[in-house]
Motif scaffolding. Structure first.
Motif, PDB file in Angstrom:
ATOM      1  N   GLU A 132       1.168  -1.314  -0.289  1.00 27.14           N
ATOM      2  CA  GLU A 132      -0.225   0.446   0.287  1.00 27.14           C
ATOM      3  C   GLU A 132       1.387   0.891   0.243  1.00 27.14           C
ATOM      4  OE1 GLU A 132      -3.680   1.296   2.301  1.00 27.14           O
ATOM      5  OE2 GLU A 132      -3.008  -0.019   2.754  1.00 27.14           O
ATOM      6  N   ASP A 133       0.867   2.160  -0.462  1.00 29.53           N
ATOM      7  CA  ASP A 133       0.745   3.331  -1.059  1.00 29.53           C
ATOM      8  C   ASP A 133       1.658   4.090   0.864  1.00 29.53           C
ATOM      9  OD1 ASP A 133       2.092   6.117  -0.386  1.00 29.53           O
ATOM     10  OD2 ASP A 133       0.713   7.020  -2.069  1.00 29.53           O
ATOM     11  N   PRO A 134       2.541   4.109   1.648  1.00 27.00           N
ATOM     12  CA  PRO A 134       2.770   4.452   2.747  1.00 27.00           C
ATOM     13  C   PRO A 134       2.085   5.991   3.259  1.00 27.00           C
ATOM     14  CG  PRO A 134       4.792   4.174   1.227  1.00 27.00           C
ATOM     15  CD  PRO A 134       3.721   3.960   0.559  1.00 27.00           C
ATOM     16  N   ASP A 135       2.497   6.780   2.139  1.00 22.45           N
ATOM     17  CA  ASP A 135       1.177   8.443   1.987  1.00 22.45           C
ATOM     18  C   ASP A 135      -0.047   8.113   2.915  1.00 22.45           C
ATOM     19  OD1 ASP A 135       3.546  10.234   2.699  1.00 22.45           O
ATOM     20  OD2 ASP A 135       4.543   9.606   0.581  1.00 22.45           O
ATOM     21  N   ARG A 136      -0.586   6.812   1.495  1.00 22.39           N
ATOM     22  CA  ARG A 136      -2.038   6.924   2.082  1.00 22.39           C
ATOM     23  C   ARG A 136      -2.266   6.455   3.358  1.00 22.39           C
ATOM     24  NH1 ARG A 136      -6.066   2.791  -0.959  1.00 22.39           N
ATOM     25  NH2 ARG A 136      -8.110   3.467  -0.021  1.00 22.39           N
ATOM     26  N   ILE A 137      -1.714   5.746   3.644  1.00 25.13           N
ATOM     27  CA  ILE A 137      -2.023   5.176   4.927  1.00 25.13           C
ATOM     28  C   ILE A 137      -1.724   6.743   5.754  1.00 25.13           C
ATOM     29  CG2 ILE A 137      -0.962   3.993   6.687  1.00 25.13           C
ATOM     30  CD1 ILE A 137      -0.296   2.211   5.010  1.00 25.13           C
ATOM     31  N   ILE A 138      -0.540   7.502   6.098  1.00 21.52           N
ATOM     32  CA  ILE A 138      -0.406   8.460   6.879  1.00 21.52           C
ATOM     33  C   ILE A 138      -1.881   9.379   7.057  1.00 21.52           C
ATOM     34  CG2 ILE A 138       0.783  10.171   7.674  1.00 21.52           C
ATOM     35  CD1 ILE A 138       3.173   8.308   6.372  1.00 21.52           C
ATOM     36  N   ASP A 139      -2.662   9.276   5.557  1.00 25.93           N
ATOM     37  CA  ASP A 139      -3.468   9.927   4.926  1.00 25.93           C
ATOM     38  C   ASP A 139      -4.602   9.565   6.094  1.00 25.93           C
ATOM     39  OD1 ASP A 139      -2.277  11.561   3.384  1.00 25.93           O
ATOM     40  OD2 ASP A 139      -3.006  10.953   1.731  1.00 25.93           O
ATOM     41  N   ASP A 140      -5.002   8.415   6.444  1.00 26.49           N
ATOM     42  CA  ASP A 140      -6.061   8.023   6.934  1.00 26.49           C
ATOM     43  C   ASP A 140      -5.874   8.649   8.704  1.00 26.49           C
ATOM     44  OD1 ASP A 140      -7.271   6.914   5.313  1.00 26.49           O
ATOM     45  OD2 ASP A 140      -6.229   4.685   4.902  1.00 26.49           O
ATOM     46  N   LEU A 141      -4.336   8.572   9.011  1.00 28.31           N
ATOM     47  CA  LEU A 141      -4.037   8.928  10.506  1.00 28.31           C
ATOM     48  C   LEU A 141      -4.435  10.223  10.506  1.00 28.31           C
ATOM     49  CD1 LEU A 141      -0.575   6.493  10.849  1.00 28.31           C
ATOM     50  CD2 LEU A 141      -3.176   5.794  11.989  1.00 28.31           C
ATOM     51  N   VAL A 142      -4.203  11.218   9.658  1.00 26.96           N
ATOM     52  CA  VAL A 142      -4.014  12.257  10.168  1.00 26.96           C
ATOM     53  C   VAL A 142      -5.262  12.717  10.083  1.00 26.96           C
ATOM     54  CG1 VAL A 142      -4.114  14.696   8.487  1.00 26.96           C
ATOM     55  CG2 VAL A 142      -2.229  13.090   8.909  1.00 26.96           C
ATOM     56  N   GLU A 143      -6.829  12.310   9.272  1.00 23.26           N
ATOM     57  CA  GLU A 143      -7.517  12.362   9.943  1.00 23.26           C
ATOM     58  C   GLU A 143      -8.460  11.829  11.546  1.00 23.26           C
ATOM     59  OE1 GLU A 143      -9.988   9.339   7.121  1.00 23.26           O
ATOM     60  OE2 GLU A 143      -9.427  10.563   5.593  1.00 23.26           O
ATOM     61  N   GLY A 144      -7.861  11.472  11.935  1.00 22.77           N
ATOM     62  CA  GLY A 144      -7.877  11.090  13.238  1.00 22.77           C
ATOM     63  C   GLY A 144      -7.510  11.679  14.084  1.00 22.77           C
ATOM     64  N   ILE A 145      -6.043  12.390  14.160  1.00 19.60           N
ATOM     65  CA  ILE A 145      -5.324  13.058  14.639  1.00 19.60           C
ATOM     66  C   ILE A 145      -5.832  14.562  15.604  1.00 19.60           C
ATOM     67  CG2 ILE A 145      -3.800  14.514  13.875  1.00 19.60           C
ATOM     68  CD1 ILE A 145      -2.232  11.858  15.336  1.00 19.60           C
ATOM     69  N   GLY A 146      -6.905  15.161  15.130  1.00 12.55           N
ATOM     70  CA  GLY A 146      -7.171  16.385  15.496  1.00 12.55           C
ATOM     71  C   GLY A 146      -6.755  17.226  15.534  1.00 12.55           C
ATOM     72  N   SER A 147      -6.408  17.787  16.883  1.00 10.88           N
ATOM     73  CA  SER A 147      -5.746  19.444  16.971  1.00 10.88           C
ATOM     74  C   SER A 147      -4.284  18.943  17.691  1.00 10.88           C
ATOM     75  CB  SER A 147      -6.645  20.113  17.598  1.00 10.88           C
ATOM     76  OG  SER A 147      -6.913  19.729  19.244  1.00 10.88           O
ATOM     77  N   THR A 148      -3.790  17.707  18.060  1.00 14.76           N
ATOM     78  CA  THR A 148      -2.409  17.719  18.094  1.00 14.76           C
ATOM     79  C   THR A 148      -1.976  17.981  17.931  1.00 14.76           C
ATOM     80  OG1 THR A 148      -3.803  15.083  19.873  1.00 14.76           O
ATOM     81  CG2 THR A 148      -1.118  15.552  19.587  1.00 14.76           C
ATOM     82  N   ASP A 149      -0.762  18.975  18.681  1.00 13.24           N
ATOM     83  CA  ASP A 149       0.910  18.371  17.895  1.00 13.24           C
ATOM     84  C   ASP A 149       1.260  17.327  16.535  1.00 13.24           C
ATOM     85  OD1 ASP A 149       0.541  21.592  18.022  1.00 13.24           O
ATOM     86  OD2 ASP A 149       1.614  21.126  19.588  1.00 13.24           O
TER      87      ASP A 149
END
Length: 491
Positions: A414-431
């Motif tokens: 899988e494209d690693p950047d796509r995986i990180i995109d999915d994680l970003v959706e849940g990170i909220g306002s955390t730095d």
């Protein structure tokens, strides 16, 4: 495996009794001297085991196994080969039962404990081995491979629970060396795929259930059902050890087997109270059958108290005294890749295998109150796996971390950047810091750390590789972290 000699009709009898056999082609008057599920390693007089898997169809390799000397085969459909064929309804289950018969039913000569659940399997299993070790020769088969007193033998298959051939061969070898207790990590895949059906379990431990592997099971109910399948493999006079704090196991039927519960907060057969956390371990009061004991466990976190209770109940079930259990808990070993310390000063660096939302939450809840400064958490998510858990993983980190470093885990194809995109959706306002290359991300996490901070490198734990594409690349996280710390002048 020349010491093995098993008449084919003994295998036929077991398969008939199990309702698996549909047809026999060729002579039943054959002796097999081993089992194989890999045509490349098949030798003369092996019984070759074939089934259609999720990725490969082993029937394609039957002719090659016959050329190498297989004297009979188990198949799910008849083939054009000149050796006896046992045609069965379910090749996976038939393989487990056949391997057990041919190799002499080794599990029947040992006490066998199975441990299942989403998180805690490895730690609980190793704790069980530790608790019974003074009394008996014991081993663990699981995520780390085959764990013995003198070290770990790596598995040839990248699985929490090995396939039926390797599993039974290991059990046979352990029995031959007079091992008395074996603990097996039982994954949901292994239970559902019947890899364990040839094993006679005396005890089964159910740790906890939270979201994972839905790419395979589809939904949580199917995942739960797979885990509960371990109970049917426990002997009728065996014991089920159940986490009473997890509602997923509510209604678990013992079927006449003894059921022992453990809990941190509810009424249970094995209970922990007065839990006190520190940076060096956890103390608590353990109650078993009306007896209270003060325990000082050299492992941090409430979840390790749960693991200790589960292991204690299992050890008692196989005959270890409560007094011995309490003494051994006080000197429990650190488990590789489970909140494993790399350095403590000027800031802490810990490595942990947490790769599910619940595991991340548990590990970070253990570390958060022990951190004077900021909690910095580096994590990613596995590629080609349950995509729906990625947002939940990020949300768990966002609730507890001050800084998140989003990076790759095992991206696979899988494209690693796509995986990180999915994680970003849940990170909220955390730095957060985003770096795709995990090695660079580790250096960055350590670079931004200040005295008093704690850095948790989550996801890889004990693993010695990173899977990129279909290639396993060497990746020892502890060594990589130490190299970065040296470059930064911290070590």
């Amino acid at each position: 495996m020349s010491e093995v000699a098993c008449a084919l009709h003994a295998v036929l009898d077991v398969l008939r009794t199990a309702g698996l056999l549909t047809e026999v082609r060729g002579s039943e008057d054959v002796v097999v001297r081993g089992v194989s599920q890999d045509s490349r390693t098949t030798v003369k007089d092996d019984l070759f085991l074939a089934w259609k898997g999720t990725q490969d169809d082993a029937h394609d390799f039957v002719p090659g196994a016959v050329v190498r000397g297989a004297s009979a085969v188990i198949v799910e459909r008849p083939l054009q080969v000149d050796v006896p064929q046992l045609v069965v309804r379910d090749g996976r289950r038939a393989a487990a039962l056949a391997a057990d018969v041919v190799l002499g039913s080794p599990s029947a000569r040992m006490a066998v404990v199975g441990v299942t659940g989403t998180n805690g399997k490895t730690t609980t299993s190793l704790l069980v081995r530790h608790l019974v070790a003074p009394e008996t020769r014991s081993a663990v088969i699981g995520t780390l491979g085959l764990t013995l007193k003198d070290g770990v033998r790596a598995a040839t298959e990248d699985l929490t629970t090995p396939g039926p051939v390797q599993l039974t061969e290991w059990m046979r070898d352990l029995s031959a060396k007079s091992y008395e207790t074996v603990v097996i990590e039982a994954s949901s895949h292994a239970i559902e795929q019947h890899r364990l059906d040839g094993i006679s379990f005396d005890v089964a431990v159910f740790t906890n259930l939270s979201q994972d592997h839905l790419d395979y099971h589809g939904d949580m109910e199917a995942y739960r059902a797979a885990k509960l399948g371990l109970a049917r493999l426990v002997s009728k006079d065996g014991t089920l050890i159940v986490n009473a704090d997890d509602d997923a196991w509510e209604g678990l039927e013992g079927g006449g087997r003894k059921v022992v519960s453990y809990s941190l907060v509810r009424k249970a057969d094995v209970r922990a109270r007065d839990i006190r956390l520190s940076s060096t371990g956890t103390s608590f009061r353990m109650t078993v059958a009306g007896q209270d004991l003060n325990i000082s466990l050299p492992l941090i976190g409430r979840y390790n108290v749960e693991n200790a209770l589960a292991a204690s109940a299992a050890a008692i079930a196989v005959g270890v005294s409560l007094e011995c259990v309490a003494q051994r808990l006080e000197v429990a070993p650190q488990v590789a890749g489970r909140l494993e310390a790399v350095v403590a000063e000027p800031f802490g660096v810990l490595i942990d295998f947490a790769h599910t939302p619940a595991a991340l939450e548990g590990a970070l809840e253990a570390v958060r109150p022990l951190t004077e400064g900021r909690l910095i958490v580096l994590f990613g998510a596995g590629g080609d796996r349950d995509r729906s858990k990625r947002r939940l993983m990020a949300q768990a980190v966002a609730r507890l971390a001050d800084v998140a470093v989003l990076t790759s885990d095992n991206p696979r194809t899988e494209d690693p950047d796509r995986i990180i995109d999915d994680l970003v959706e849940g990170i909220g306002s955390t730095d957060f810091i985003r770096m795709t290359d995990r090695r660079d991300a580790i250096r960055k996490a350590l670079e931004v750390a200040r005295p008093g901070d704690t850095v948790v490198l989550a996801g890889k734990g004990h693993e010695t590789y990173q899977v990129v594409g279909k290639e396993k690349q060497p990746f020892l996280e502890a060594d990589i972290a130490r190299d970065a710390l040296r470059e930064l002048g911290v070590l």
